[in-house]
Write a protein that holds these residues in place. Structure first.
Motif, short mmCIF file in Angstrom:
data_model
loop_
_atom_site.label_atom_id
_atom_site.label_comp_id
_atom_site.label_asym_id
_atom_site.label_seq_id
_atom_site.Cartn_x
_atom_site.Cartn_y
_atom_site.Cartn_z
N GLU A 148 0.83 -1.21 0.00
CA GLU A 148 0.00 0.00 0.00
C GLU A 148 0.86 1.26 0.00
O GLU A 148 2.00 1.27 0.46
N ARG A 149 0.25 2.34 -0.51
CA ARG A 149 0.91 3.65 -0.49
C ARG A 149 0.37 4.51 0.64
O ARG A 149 -0.76 4.31 1.08
N ASP A 150 1.17 5.47 1.08
CA ASP A 150 0.71 6.37 2.12
C ASP A 150 -0.08 7.53 1.51
O ASP A 150 -0.29 7.57 0.30
N VAL A 151 -0.50 8.49 2.32
CA VAL A 151 -1.35 9.58 1.84
C VAL A 151 -0.64 10.46 0.83
O VAL A 151 -1.28 11.14 0.02
N GLU A 152 0.68 10.46 0.83
CA GLU A 152 1.43 11.27 -0.13
C GLU A 152 1.75 10.51 -1.40
O GLU A 152 2.39 11.03 -2.30
N GLY A 153 1.29 9.27 -1.48
CA GLY A 153 1.51 8.48 -2.69
C GLY A 153 2.77 7.66 -2.68
O GLY A 153 3.08 6.97 -3.65
N ASN A 154 3.55 7.72 -1.59
CA ASN A 154 4.76 6.93 -1.49
C ASN A 154 4.43 5.56 -0.92
O ASN A 154 3.60 5.43 -0.03
N ARG A 155 5.10 4.52 -1.42
CA ARG A 155 4.83 3.20 -0.94
C ARG A 155 5.42 3.02 0.46
O ARG A 155 6.56 3.35 0.72
N ASP A 156 4.59 2.53 1.39
CA ASP A 156 5.04 2.35 2.77
C ASP A 156 6.23 1.41 2.86
O ASP A 156 7.18 1.65 3.59
N ARG A 157 6.15 0.32 2.13
CA ARG A 157 7.22 -0.66 2.13
C ARG A 157 7.53 -1.03 0.69
O ARG A 157 6.63 -1.10 -0.14
N LYS A 158 8.79 -1.23 0.42
CA LYS A 158 9.19 -1.57 -0.93
C LYS A 158 8.64 -2.93 -1.35
O LYS A 158 8.53 -3.84 -0.55
N GLY A 159 8.28 -3.05 -2.63
CA GLY A 159 7.87 -4.34 -3.17
C GLY A 159 6.41 -4.68 -2.94
O GLY A 159 5.55 -3.81 -2.91
N GLY A 160 6.14 -5.98 -2.81
CA GLY A 160 4.77 -6.44 -2.65
C GLY A 160 4.73 -7.81 -2.00
O GLY A 160 5.71 -8.26 -1.42
N GLN A 161 3.57 -8.45 -2.13
CA GLN A 161 3.37 -9.74 -1.50
C GLN A 161 2.58 -10.66 -2.43
O GLN A 161 1.92 -10.20 -3.36
N ALA A 162 2.65 -11.94 -2.14
CA ALA A 162 1.89 -12.94 -2.89
C ALA A 162 1.22 -13.89 -1.91
O ALA A 162 1.78 -14.21 -0.86
N ARG A 163 0.02 -14.29 -2.26
CA ARG A 163 -0.73 -15.25 -1.42
C ARG A 163 -1.05 -16.46 -2.28
O ARG A 163 -1.63 -16.34 -3.37
N VAL A 164 -0.68 -17.63 -1.80
CA VAL A 164 -0.86 -18.87 -2.55
C VAL A 164 -1.57 -19.90 -1.68
O VAL A 164 -1.22 -20.09 -0.52
N VAL A 165 -2.59 -20.53 -2.25
CA VAL A 165 -3.28 -21.63 -1.57
C VAL A 165 -2.94 -22.92 -2.31
O VAL A 165 -3.06 -23.00 -3.54
N ILE A 166 -2.48 -23.93 -1.56
CA ILE A 166 -2.11 -25.21 -2.16
C ILE A 166 -2.84 -26.34 -1.45
O ILE A 166 -3.28 -26.20 -0.31
N ARG A 167 -2.95 -27.49 -2.12
CA ARG A 167 -3.50 -28.71 -1.53
C ARG A 167 -2.51 -29.85 -1.76
O ARG A 167 -2.04 -30.06 -2.88
N THR A 168 -2.22 -30.56 -0.71
CA THR A 168 -1.26 -31.66 -0.80
C THR A 168 -1.75 -32.86 -0.01
O THR A 168 -2.72 -32.79 0.74
N LEU A 169 -1.03 -33.97 -0.14
CA LEU A 169 -1.38 -35.19 0.59
C LEU A 169 -0.97 -35.11 2.05
O LEU A 169 -1.63 -35.68 2.92
N ASN A 170 0.13 -34.40 2.32
CA ASN A 170 0.63 -34.34 3.70
C ASN A 170 1.46 -33.08 3.89
O ASN A 170 1.70 -32.32 2.95
N GLU A 171 1.90 -32.87 5.12
CA GLU A 171 2.65 -31.65 5.44
C GLU A 171 4.03 -31.63 4.79
O GLU A 171 4.57 -30.56 4.52
#
Length: 207
Positions: A148-171
């Motif tokens: 996310e960006r702050d009120v001045e349009g600067n990004r609070d933290r560099k980069g970004g994130q990814a969210r992944v959901v997976i299904r497997t047989l075991n841990e």
């Protein structure tokens, strides 16, 4: 538009984010204003001097210029539409996705959140999402976003994130799949680190 260059780089190499947005992004409002000014003055000149014989060519040039200028918004809209469509399909048919052909056999579901500091623009989101989905047949959902960006349009933290959901047989397969995903992103030019990992046995939850 730096997005056009980044998309080209994504297609031909695994160089990751070239960082154009961090340098040219702050100048975009000025460039857009300049483009608006030149577009207006060009059209006014054509109408004022009755130069209609070249108007079609001018309109095509203007259209191309604005398409390139607004490419980040276009890519963002496409990304959102594809994500929403995929979520809608999964909500109606939970076992439809998932290159996982036989979902009932998969007893563990995991939600992975990754931090990707080199992510810089919506073109990076395209490359990251595609790399994750192609990395394993155990991927159920994958989405990434810029911080996310702050009120001045600067990004609070560099980069970004990814969210992944997976299904497997075991841990154990969860750990293996996580490493495959991380390796796939590294190969695509986007080093990342694990931010959160949640396990559940309830296959009805896709997050």
């Amino acid at each position: 538009s730096c997005c056009a260059v980044q998309l080209f780089l994504n297609a031909i190499s695994g160089a990751g984010c070239a960082g154009f947005n961090s340098k040219l992004g702050p100048l975009r409002p000025a460039f857009t204003s300049l483009l608006l000014f030149t577009t207006t003055t060009t059209l006014v000149q054509h109408v004022r001097h009755h130069h209609f014989h070249g108007l079609m060519r001018t309109v095509m040039h203007i259209f191309l210029s604005w398409w390139i200028a607004l490419l980040p918004e276009c890519i963002h809209m496409v990304n959102q539409r594809l994500t929403n469509r995929k979520r809608g399909m999964l909500a109606k048919h939970p076992g439809l996705d998932g290159k996982v052909a036989d979902a009932p056999q998969h007893s563990v579901q995991a939600t992975i959140q990754l931090s990707i500091e080199s992510m810089g623009c919506v073109a990076c989101i395209n490359k990251i999402d595609a790399s994750i989905r192609k990395s394993s047949d155990k991927i159920v959902q994958a989405s990434s976003w810029l911080n996310e960006r702050d009120v001045e349009g600067n990004r609070d933290r560099k980069g970004g994130q990814a969210r992944v959901v997976i299904r497997t047989l075991n841990e154990e397969e969860v750990d293996e799949t996580l490493q495959v995903i991380i390796s796939s992103l590294v190969d695509a030019g986007f080093p990342c680190e694990l931010k959160k990992l949640e396990l559940t046995d309830d296959l009805s939850e896709t997050g």
